[in-house]
Design a protein around this motif. Sequence first.
Motif, PDB file in Angstrom:
ATOM      1  N   VAL A   1       0.901  -1.192  -0.052  1.00 49.60           N
ATOM      2  CA  VAL A   1      -0.022   0.174  -0.091  1.00 49.60           C
ATOM      3  C   VAL A   1       0.727   1.420   0.029  1.00 49.60           C
ATOM      4  N   TYR A   2       2.097   1.126   0.384  1.00 49.54           N
ATOM      5  CA  TYR A   2       3.182   2.243   0.354  1.00 49.54           C
ATOM      6  C   TYR A   2       4.117   1.848  -0.623  1.00 49.54           C
ATOM      7  N   THR A   3       5.392   2.413  -0.419  1.00 50.11           N
ATOM      8  CA  THR A   3       6.382   2.205  -1.206  1.00 50.11           C
ATOM      9  C   THR A   3       7.145   0.785  -1.044  1.00 50.11           C
TER      10      THR A   3
ATOM     11  N   SER B   1       3.368  16.535  -8.584  1.00 52.65           N
ATOM     12  CA  SER B   1       4.625  17.022  -9.579  1.00 52.65           C
ATOM     13  C   SER B   1       5.976  16.387  -9.317  1.00 52.65           C
ATOM     14  N   ARG B   2       5.950  15.441  -8.131  1.00 52.14           N
ATOM     15  CA  ARG B   2       7.067  14.729  -8.149  1.00 52.14           C
ATOM     16  C   ARG B   2       6.714  13.507  -7.217  1.00 52.14           C
ATOM     17  N   ILE B   3       6.326  12.568  -7.731  1.00 55.85           N
ATOM     18  CA  ILE B   3       5.828  11.313  -7.080  1.00 55.85           C
ATOM     19  C   ILE B   3       6.985  10.156  -6.840  1.00 55.85           C
ATOM     20  N   LEU B   4       7.250  10.205  -5.612  1.00 50.29           N
ATOM     21  CA  LEU B   4       8.602   9.466  -5.174  1.00 50.29           C
ATOM     22  C   LEU B   4       9.417   9.975  -6.080  1.00 50.29           C
ATOM     23  N   GLY B   5      10.436   8.851  -6.903  1.00 47.08           N
ATOM     24  CA  GLY B   5      11.401   9.401  -7.631  1.00 47.08           C
ATOM     25  C   GLY B   5      11.060   9.248  -9.106  1.00 47.08           C
TER      26      GLY B   5
ATOM     27  N   GLY C   1      -1.848   6.221   0.054  1.00 49.06           N
ATOM     28  CA  GLY C   1      -0.775   5.424   0.757  1.00 49.06           C
ATOM     29  C   GLY C   1      -0.363   5.974   2.174  1.00 49.06           C
ATOM     30  N   LYS C   2      -0.077   7.215   1.981  1.00 47.39           N
ATOM     31  CA  LYS C   2       0.520   8.003   3.300  1.00 47.39           C
ATOM     32  C   LYS C   2      -0.641   7.932   4.183  1.00 47.39           C
ATOM     33  N   LEU C   3      -1.845   8.140   3.750  1.00 46.16           N
ATOM     34  CA  LEU C   3      -2.951   8.142   5.025  1.00 46.16           C
ATOM     35  C   LEU C   3      -3.452   6.661   5.203  1.00 46.16           C
TER      36      LEU C   3
ATOM     37  N   PHE D   1       1.679  18.236   3.257  1.00 44.97           N
ATOM     38  CA  PHE D   1       2.087  18.632   1.851  1.00 44.97           C
ATOM     39  C   PHE D   1       2.931  17.370   1.512  1.00 44.97           C
ATOM     40  N   GLU D   2       2.690  16.718   0.276  1.00 45.76           N
ATOM     41  CA  GLU D   2       3.281  15.470  -0.334  1.00 45.76           C
ATOM     42  C   GLU D   2       3.606  15.461  -1.588  1.00 45.76           C
ATOM     43  N   ASP D   3       5.068  15.430  -1.735  1.00 47.55           N
ATOM     44  CA  ASP D   3       5.376  15.113  -3.072  1.00 47.55           C
ATOM     45  C   ASP D   3       5.065  16.331  -4.026  1.00 47.55           C
ATOM     46  N   PHE D   4       5.217  17.630  -3.688  1.00 46.76           N
ATOM     47  CA  PHE D   4       5.333  18.592  -4.431  1.00 46.76           C
ATOM     48  C   PHE D   4       6.677  18.781  -5.082  1.00 46.76           C
TER      49      PHE D   4
ATOM     50  N   ASN E   1       5.419  19.940   5.440  1.00 51.35           N
ATOM     51  CA  ASN E   1       5.780  19.136   4.426  1.00 51.35           C
ATOM     52  C   ASN E   1       6.387  18.019   4.505  1.00 51.35           C
ATOM     53  N   ASP E   2       5.937  16.943   4.294  1.00 49.18           N
ATOM     54  CA  ASP E   2       6.695  15.597   4.755  1.00 49.18           C
ATOM     55  C   ASP E   2       7.950  15.087   4.036  1.00 49.18           C
ATOM     56  N   ASP E   3       8.227  15.746   2.928  1.00 49.92           N
ATOM     57  CA  ASP E   3       9.516  15.431   2.046  1.00 49.92           C
ATOM     58  C   ASP E   3      10.520  16.397   2.694  1.00 49.92           C
ATOM     59  N   VAL E   4      10.157  17.662   3.193  1.00 48.78           N
ATOM     60  CA  VAL E   4      11.106  18.355   3.510  1.00 48.78           C
ATOM     61  C   VAL E   4      11.331  18.310   5.081  1.00 48.78           C
TER      62      VAL E   4
ATOM     63  N   SER F   1      16.494   7.310  -2.041  1.00 50.19           N
ATOM     64  CA  SER F   1      15.381   7.533  -3.065  1.00 50.19           C
ATOM     65  C   SER F   1      14.498   6.370  -3.069  1.00 50.19           C
ATOM     66  N   ASN F   2      13.289   6.708  -3.379  1.00 51.06           N
ATOM     67  CA  ASN F   2      11.933   5.720  -3.866  1.00 51.06           C
ATOM     68  C   ASN F   2      11.731   5.882  -5.371  1.00 51.06           C
ATOM     69  N   PRO F   3      11.031   4.750  -5.638  1.00 51.51           N
ATOM     70  CA  PRO F   3      10.810   3.473  -5.123  1.00 51.51           C
ATOM     71  C   PRO F   3      11.834   2.801  -5.257  1.00 51.51           C
TER      72      PRO F   3
ATOM     73  N   GLY G   1      14.979   3.489   5.983  1.00 49.31           N
ATOM     74  CA  GLY G   1      14.982   4.851   6.165  1.00 49.31           C
ATOM     75  C   GLY G   1      13.943   5.779   5.536  1.00 49.31           C
ATOM     76  N   ASN G   2      12.817   5.800   6.122  1.00 44.71           N
ATOM     77  CA  ASN G   2      11.637   6.150   5.538  1.00 44.71           C
ATOM     78  C   ASN G   2      10.904   7.480   6.381  1.00 44.71           C
ATOM     79  N   ASN G   3      10.520   8.400   5.764  1.00 39.54           N
ATOM     80  CA  ASN G   3       9.668   9.203   6.699  1.00 39.54           C
ATOM     81  C   ASN G   3       8.589   8.743   7.470  1.00 39.54           C
ATOM     82  N   MET G   4       7.991   7.513   6.810  1.00 30.30           N
ATOM     83  CA  MET G   4       7.140   6.908   7.522  1.00 30.30           C
ATOM     84  C   MET G   4       7.182   6.707   9.215  1.00 30.30           C
TER      85      MET G   4
HETATM   86  C1  PYR Z   1       8.983   8.535   0.977  1.00 35.16           C
HETATM   87  C2  PYR Z   1       8.476   9.833   0.440  1.00 35.16           C
HETATM   88  O1  PYR Z   1       7.730  10.556   0.962  1.00 35.16           O
HETATM   89  C3  PYR Z   1       9.094   9.746  -0.711  1.00 35.16           C
HETATM   90  O2  PYR Z   1       9.841   9.318  -1.436  1.00 35.16           O
HETATM   91  O3  PYR Z   1       8.820  11.039  -1.311  1.00 35.16           O
END
Ligand code: PYR
Length: 623
Positions: A142-144, A195-199, A213-215, A284-287, A307-310, A463-465, A508-511
């Motif tokens: 359900v997630y990465t 605009s920037r979903i995972l990598g 997935g985050k929720l 905010f996710e994956d901006f 912002n989760d990514d930052v 980096s993901n996925p 090592g994931n922000n989860m």
């Molecule tokens: C884990 C995460 O937030 C990302 O790869 O963007």
Amino acid sequence: MSNQIRASSSLIRRLKQQMSNPAVLIQTRSFTPSEGQRPVIVHKRSLDILHDPWFNKGTAFSMTERDRLDLRGLLPPNVMSTDQQIERFMVDLKRLEVQARDGPTDPNALAKWRILNRLHDRNETMYYKVLIANIEEYAPIVYTPTVGLVCQNYSGLFRRPRGMYFSAEDRGEMKSMVYNWPAEQVDMIVVTDGSRILGLGDLGVQGIGIAVGKLDLYVAAAGINPQRVLPIMIDVGTTNEKLLKDPLYLGLQEHRLDGDEYVSVIDEFMEAIFTRWPNVIVQFEDFQSKWAFKLLQRYRYKYRMFNDDVQGTAGVAVAGLLGAVRAQGRSMIDFPKQKIVVAGAGSAGLGVLNAARKTMARMLGNNESAFDSARSQFWVVDAKGLITEDRENIDPDAKPFARKVNEISRQGLWEGASLVEVVQQVKPDVLLGLSAVGGLFSKEVLEAMRGSTSTRPAIFAMSNPTNNAECTPEEAFSIVGDNIIFASGSPFKDVDLGNGHIGHCNQGNNMYLFPGVGLGTLLSGSRIISDGMLQAAAECLAEYMTEEEVVKGKIYPSISSIRNITKEVAAAVVKEALEEDLAEGYRGVDARELQRFNQEELLEFVELNMWHPEYPTLVYRNE
Ligand SMILES: CC(=O)C(=O)O
Ligand SMILES: NC(=O)C1=CN([C@@H]2O[C@H](COP(=O)(O)OP(=O)(O)OC[C@H]3O[C@@H](n4cnc5c(N)ncnc54)[C@H](O)[C@@H]3O)[C@@H](O)[C@H]2O)C=CC1
Ligand SMILES: [Mg+2]
């Protein structure tokens, strides 16, 4: 016993009593722990109930409930227990395990996602019961990494909508359309603009999968009630040429809005959301990095957002970096001596750099010279190589990390030096990748890491996925050595090093942070999410691992303990909000009462407020 402690213990007793006595719960509306325990009033019956995933229990509806809700005859007669229901479901899901492996190589990952998603669509309680009980197995679905594949294939996989879609076409309408969402209360929103979903780059409207997935992790790890989460996609077009031409694409087939026009859409969205739900928390996710920092600065003191990514990634990385110091048998206070090479200077890389520098500066005395000297511990390499003050058109957010030219020429380096050249010259303690470039830590780069001056070099391929990981753990352990610390953003299996030794692969994931940051903010009632609250979350994660674990190379917890670590992180966030005088309390528990809790009671308070996937008794009332 002091009066304070006596008062808080009695509050916890009251909360517990409320939990065990549903009748009391209904009367005392002020504090409502574990809402799953009390009867739920529904305004629908019959097939409408079976088709509503929030209330549906499927074959687990008891006979009395079937009578009460006009369900008799609409279900097979044998009433199943929850365990039996899950057993039946798992038979179907496990069929796919036959020749499956985990991670990106799992040929059945998408099929498993489909089966789980269908359950999510028809019975949320059971879905989260399965997810929580098997989090290690199904988080990668359900997630990465699988959520990345889901986003890439979203237009084909789309069956039922989940969450809300705000598009550039909705300008002027957002304040009213937000009322189309059926829940009166929303605690947590995860929003992306795709605009920037995972990598994986710009996936436009298909990026909503990452918010979903985050929720899922908010529910599974933080126990946020699934009826109070809302995934949101803001569709302002896309730069993805393939999607722009795809006749089956579900989003706006227009070039992505930018500049003031873009900001005005996000402004309108934020106003609409906070007008209807003033207490909601927005992640905010994956901006794309270009907007991630600007929007964070624009909103972070006005709204309850982060912002989760930052910020989430920064906290997780700092906790891991401190773990890597401990794994060398040194005290965390030695962190400012670490030489760190970071590959990637986007929202995630710069978020980590800023937080790591601040952490070092605090350890060095928290003054200007400490902050300045901390800067010299970092070498940042982006797509154009080593970033120095000679860089033309340097990104202002990266500027504080640009190396001075005379300094690096003494080190035998120059503007634009390649990653391998930087690693060869610097001989870093840590090599950390947030570049979105799979395989960036090539054989040459990893061989150069063998020259590290650390007794235990650390490699973070964050980096993901999975395909975007800078290297695999096998590559890292086999090339750099058995003694390294390794972490990756997406899950990998541990590596068999032979002779009974295991190379531990940390995730090592922000989860490990965002669910606790969200829950802690909610329960503290803080109107903003301060740097201190985020720092407290990171420190809590860093301290979670025992000495014995870090020596074994385990710097992050196992995902199976994510609910527990989230509880601890949330408590640390509440505590910090209280210390900073930001807390306003949550429902019936005001800041003064929160202040009285000792650590144990605070943890209990958090636990009591976590939702558990149990079917509530349903009671029908006419609207
Ligand atoms: C884990 C995460 O937030 C990302 O790869 O963007
Ligand atoms: N593990 C985790 O918890 C998290 C992981 N990430 C991952 O981090 C990655 C990057 O995310 P953002 O910073 O938002 O992306 P971004 O696209 O803004 O930044 C990527 C950065 O990498 C640099 N880069 C590209 N090619 C490079 C090369 N050959 N050598 C060195 N640097 C290179 C770019 O110049 C840019 O500075 C994504 O894969 C994302 O999934 C992001 C957040 C959390
Ligand atoms: Mg992200």
